[in-house]
Scaffold this active site. Structure first.
Site, PDB file in Angstrom:
ATOM      1  N   PHE A  89      -6.922  20.041 -24.621  1.00 56.41           N
ATOM      2  CA  PHE A  89      -7.617  18.754 -24.827  1.00 56.41           C
ATOM      3  C   PHE A  89      -8.981  18.808 -24.116  1.00 56.41           C
ATOM      4  O   PHE A  89      -9.143  19.522 -23.136  1.00 56.41           O
ATOM      5  CB  PHE A  89      -6.736  17.636 -24.262  1.00 56.41           C
ATOM      6  CG  PHE A  89      -7.299  16.267 -24.483  1.00 56.41           C
ATOM      7  CD1 PHE A  89      -7.351  15.719 -25.754  1.00 56.41           C
ATOM      8  CD2 PHE A  89      -7.796  15.522 -23.415  1.00 56.41           C
ATOM      9  CE1 PHE A  89      -7.887  14.455 -25.949  1.00 56.41           C
ATOM     10  CE2 PHE A  89      -8.320  14.254 -23.615  1.00 56.41           C
ATOM     11  CZ  PHE A  89      -8.379  13.723 -24.884  1.00 56.41           C
ATOM     12  N   ASP A  90      -9.951  18.022 -24.614  1.00 51.88           N
ATOM     13  CA  ASP A  90     -11.336  18.074 -24.074  1.00 51.88           C
ATOM     14  C   ASP A  90     -11.405  17.971 -22.553  1.00 51.88           C
ATOM     15  O   ASP A  90     -12.113  18.728 -21.907  1.00 51.88           O
ATOM     16  CB  ASP A  90     -12.252  16.940 -24.549  1.00 51.88           C
ATOM     17  CG  ASP A  90     -11.951  16.371 -25.903  1.00 51.88           C
ATOM     18  OD1 ASP A  90     -10.966  16.788 -26.535  1.00 51.88           O
ATOM     19  OD2 ASP A  90     -12.709  15.492 -26.321  1.00 51.88           O
ATOM     20  N   ALA A  95       0.889  14.027 -22.680  1.00 50.71           N
ATOM     21  CA  ALA A  95       0.489  12.721 -23.229  1.00 50.71           C
ATOM     22  C   ALA A  95       1.445  12.209 -24.314  1.00 50.71           C
ATOM     23  O   ALA A  95       1.872  11.059 -24.297  1.00 50.71           O
ATOM     24  CB  ALA A  95      -0.938  12.786 -23.758  1.00 50.71           C
ATOM     25  N   LYS A 146      -0.721   6.984 -23.483  1.00 50.04           N
ATOM     26  CA  LYS A 146      -0.150   7.382 -24.780  1.00 50.04           C
ATOM     27  C   LYS A 146       1.340   7.017 -24.776  1.00 50.04           C
ATOM     28  O   LYS A 146       1.677   5.868 -24.972  1.00 50.04           O
ATOM     29  CB  LYS A 146      -0.352   8.885 -25.042  1.00 50.04           C
ATOM     30  CG  LYS A 146      -1.689   9.495 -24.591  1.00 50.04           C
ATOM     31  CD  LYS A 146      -2.908   8.944 -25.227  1.00 50.04           C
ATOM     32  CE  LYS A 146      -4.258   9.505 -24.805  1.00 50.04           C
ATOM     33  NZ  LYS A 146      -4.412  10.751 -24.142  1.00 50.04           N
ATOM     34  N   TYR A 165       0.838  -1.205   0.000  1.00 50.23           N
ATOM     35  CA  TYR A 165       0.000   0.000   0.000  1.00 50.23           C
ATOM     36  C   TYR A 165       0.873   1.256   0.000  1.00 50.23           C
ATOM     37  O   TYR A 165       0.616   2.203  -0.731  1.00 50.23           O
ATOM     38  CB  TYR A 165      -0.900  -0.014   1.238  1.00 50.23           C
ATOM     39  CG  TYR A 165      -1.974   1.044   1.219  1.00 50.23           C
ATOM     40  CD1 TYR A 165      -3.258   0.745   0.774  1.00 50.23           C
ATOM     41  CD2 TYR A 165      -1.713   2.344   1.656  1.00 50.23           C
ATOM     42  CE1 TYR A 165      -4.255   1.704   0.759  1.00 50.23           C
ATOM     43  CE2 TYR A 165      -2.705   3.317   1.638  1.00 50.23           C
ATOM     44  CZ  TYR A 165      -3.973   2.994   1.193  1.00 50.23           C
ATOM     45  OH  TYR A 165      -4.953   3.950   1.179  1.00 50.23           O
ATOM     46  N   ASP A 193       0.954  19.513 -20.756  1.00 52.47           N
ATOM     47  CA  ASP A 193       0.047  18.374 -20.899  1.00 52.47           C
ATOM     48  C   ASP A 193       0.828  17.382 -21.761  1.00 52.47           C
ATOM     49  O   ASP A 193       0.991  17.563 -22.960  1.00 52.47           O
ATOM     50  CB  ASP A 193      -1.253  18.833 -21.569  1.00 52.47           C
ATOM     51  CG  ASP A 193      -2.224  17.681 -21.793  1.00 52.47           C
ATOM     52  OD1 ASP A 193      -1.840  16.524 -21.553  1.00 52.47           O
ATOM     53  OD2 ASP A 193      -3.354  17.945 -22.215  1.00 52.47           O
ATOM     54  N   HIS A 240     -21.589  12.720 -28.408  1.00 55.09           N
ATOM     55  CA  HIS A 240     -21.007  11.836 -29.429  1.00 55.09           C
ATOM     56  C   HIS A 240     -20.779  10.412 -28.940  1.00 55.09           C
ATOM     57  O   HIS A 240     -20.811   9.472 -29.716  1.00 55.09           O
ATOM     58  CB  HIS A 240     -19.712  12.432 -29.990  1.00 55.09           C
ATOM     59  CG  HIS A 240     -18.641  12.638 -28.959  1.00 55.09           C
ATOM     60  ND1 HIS A 240     -18.724  13.612 -27.993  1.00 55.09           N
ATOM     61  CD2 HIS A 240     -17.475  11.980 -28.727  1.00 55.09           C
ATOM     62  CE1 HIS A 240     -17.648  13.549 -27.222  1.00 55.09           C
ATOM     63  NE2 HIS A 240     -16.878  12.581 -27.646  1.00 55.09           N
TER      64      HIS A 240
HETATM   65  C1  LIG Z   1      -5.616  11.526 -23.566  1.00 49.31           C
HETATM   66  C2  LIG Z   1      -5.274  12.894 -23.233  1.00 49.31           C
HETATM   67  C3  LIG Z   1      -5.603  13.458 -21.986  1.00 49.31           C
HETATM   68  C4  LIG Z   1      -6.433  12.729 -20.955  1.00 49.31           C
HETATM   69  O1  LIG Z   1      -5.859  11.544 -20.555  1.00 49.31           O
HETATM   70  P1  LIG Z   1      -6.696  10.244 -20.161  1.00 49.31           P
HETATM   71  O2  LIG Z   1      -5.643   9.266 -19.774  1.00 49.31           O
HETATM   72  O3  LIG Z   1      -7.503   9.821 -21.352  1.00 49.31           O
HETATM   73  O4  LIG Z   1      -7.559  10.609 -19.013  1.00 49.31           O
HETATM   74  C5  LIG Z   1      -5.192  14.752 -21.736  1.00 49.31           C
HETATM   75  N1  LIG Z   1      -4.519  15.464 -22.664  1.00 49.31           N
HETATM   76  C6  LIG Z   1      -4.188  14.953 -23.853  1.00 49.31           C
HETATM   77  C7  LIG Z   1      -3.423  15.785 -24.830  1.00 49.31           C
HETATM   78  C8  LIG Z   1      -4.568  13.664 -24.187  1.00 49.31           C
HETATM   79  O5  LIG Z   1      -4.264  13.180 -25.407  1.00 49.31           O
END
Ligand SMILES: *Cc1c(COP(=O)(O)O)cnc(C)c1O
Length: 459
Positions: free
Chosen positions: A124-125, A217, A258, A72, A215, A450
């Site tokens: 990103f969304d 990814a 990613k 843990y 960010d 969507h």
């Molecule tokens: C996928 C992604 C996220 C969010 O990550 P999740 O692991 O899907 O929660 C944030 N920013 C970018 C640029 C992404 O491609």
């Protein structure tokens, strides 16, 4: 004779995929209400819905899974992950989270307040969602070149320094918790940000007293583009470039699904100990104790190994050349795609591909369904369904671009699969004059429609 390019790995384990008949697919997609998210994956031959969590782990990652420490607190796996993040990105402090959006949730709980503004390059969304959920505003400062699909700018993910300075000048610094640099810029088509732009953003932000968040990814794919496109970086290794990039970051949020090549996982990187300490409380509340944060020990081990492999040039070259291989094949066939080809996906310009389908009938979705019917290939709509309705008028928002995104999972498909995808799209392209009608909505959710929308074919 010059030797052709070949993958920098060989295959040790395979997963069977099944082709289907057009009749079967017609039935399945009808049952799925013409929404590709509703299909069973068994009904898909080549799945390009996303590159998130869909890559193949290596033998070394699977071996690392067996060595996972499920304690843990203070697990060896946690320390392996900590060491990898320190070595590769240089962060002294980090928190594991279950995925990228969870990292945003924890970090933004500390930093983002009602009335704040957060400039960035096409947030990103989920990033935008976590900003707006806190009643703050995301301001897009991406360079204009990014919105022209035929402009061959090598770093279309860049931030426009003038637009950014405008934001800094027109808001007090207390209202700007950070600027987000999305590497690579996913929304603009997997387009990279140059080291020069990273430095310029960092210098300007320092001048105005604003922190910088990466960010992250697809940070490794971004580093590959810096190495192959930016002067002065040709002879540096990817790991050297990554370390230089992160010199300019105060924080990082990472979706490890990613570029860390795992199926699930994420983290936050911090240079600032005080913010790290504040974030620990939120991590414990939302994710788990600070040494596992929603991840199993085995998954933290695989992530540590994946970060190392994901920042090797040979792996990245194989990956990005495969995406380019598909893109170039489509260009050769005359199919309109967003250029230059990005790092993780090929984006087909659906308006040019299906010129006769009216925008009210969901052009990119129509193309996505058609590609599925043609060959069992699943892409994703980046168009009017995704853009959703205006929250006030409830009218459909029609974006400038209607795109079908074909995201390529890492180390998963071969170039033979890419050939099938290209041929299938060519067949659709050749009959574009016959495709005049799209779909109408039968049911939709009030937000993020969507994912679950139900459609009906218009005859
Ligand atoms: C996928 C992604 C996220 C969010 O990550 P999740 O692991 O899907 O929660 C944030 N920013 C970018 C640029 C992404 O491609």
């Amino acid at each position: 004779m010059e030797l052709p390019f070949a993958e920098s790995y060989k295959i040790k384990m395979v997963e069977t995929i099944r082709r289907s008949t057009r009749e079967e697919r017609e039935e399945w997609i009808k049952q799925a209400k013409y929404n590709l998210f509703n299909l069973k994956s068994d009904y898909v031959f080549i799945d390009l819905l996303t590159d998130s969590g869909t890559g193949a782990m290596s033998d070394k990652q699977w071996a690392a899974m067996m060595l996972g420490d499920e304690s843990y607190a203070g697990a060896r796996s946690y320390h392996n992950m900590k060491d990898a993040i320190k070595t590769i990105m240089g962060f002294d402090y980090f928190l594991p989270t279950h995925q990228g959006r969870a990292a945003e949730n924890v970090l933004f709980s500390v930093l983002v307040k009602e009335g704040d503004v957060v400039p960035g390059n096409s947030h990103f969304d989920t990033t935008k969602g976590h900003i707006e959920f806190r009643r703050a505003k995301a301001i897009d400062c991406t360079i204009d070149e990014a919105f022209d699909t035929t402009n061959l700018h090598p770093f279309k993910g860049n931030i426009d320094i003038k637009k950014l300075e405008e934001v800094y000048k027109s808001h007090p610094k207390e209202k700007i918790p950070f600027v987000v640099l999305t590497l690579t810029n996913n929304t603009a088509g997997g387009q990279p940000v140059s080291m020069e732009n990273i430095k310029a953003v960092a210098a300007l932000s320092k001048k105005y007293g604003v922190k910088v968040l990466f960010d992250s990814a697809r940070f490794a794919e971004n580093a590959y583009f810096i190495k192959t496109r930016e002067k002065g970086y040709e002879s540096l290794t990817i790991k050297q470039i990554v370390l230089e990039m992160y010199e300019y970051a105060d924080f990082a949020t990472m979706s490890s699904k990613k570029d860390a090549i795992v199926n699930m996982g994420g983290f936050i990187g911090f240079k600032d100990e005080a913010v790290f300490r504040q974030a620990c409380t939120y991590n414990i509340m939302f994710e788990g104790f600070i040494t596992y944060g929603g991840m199993s020990g085995r998954d933290m081990n695989a992530l540590a190994q994946g970060l190392d492999e994901g920042t090797e040039f040979d792996y990245l070259e194989t990956r990005i050349k495969q995406v380019a291989y598909l893109g170039n094949k489509l260009i050769e066939y005359g199919i309109p795609v967003q250029q230059p080809i990005g790092g993780h996906a090929v984006f087909v310009d659906a308006k040019k591909m299906l010129p006769l389908v009216p925008k009210e009938e969901f052009i990119a979705q129509t193309l996505g369904v058609e590609l599925y019917l043609e060959a069992g290939i699943r892409g994703v709509e980046i168009g009017t369904l995704l853009a959703d309705r205006d929250p006030v008028t409830r009218e459909n928002r029609y974006p400038n671009l209607e795109l079908l995104r074909l995201a390529i999972p890492r180390r998963t498909y071969t170039n033979n699969h890419m050939d099938v995808i290209a041929a299938a799209l060519k067949n659709v392209w050749d009959r574009r004059e016959q495709m005049k009608r799209g779909y109408r909505i039968l049911w939709e959710a009030p937000i993020m429609r969507h994912f679950t929308v139900e459609l009906e074919k218009i005859n």
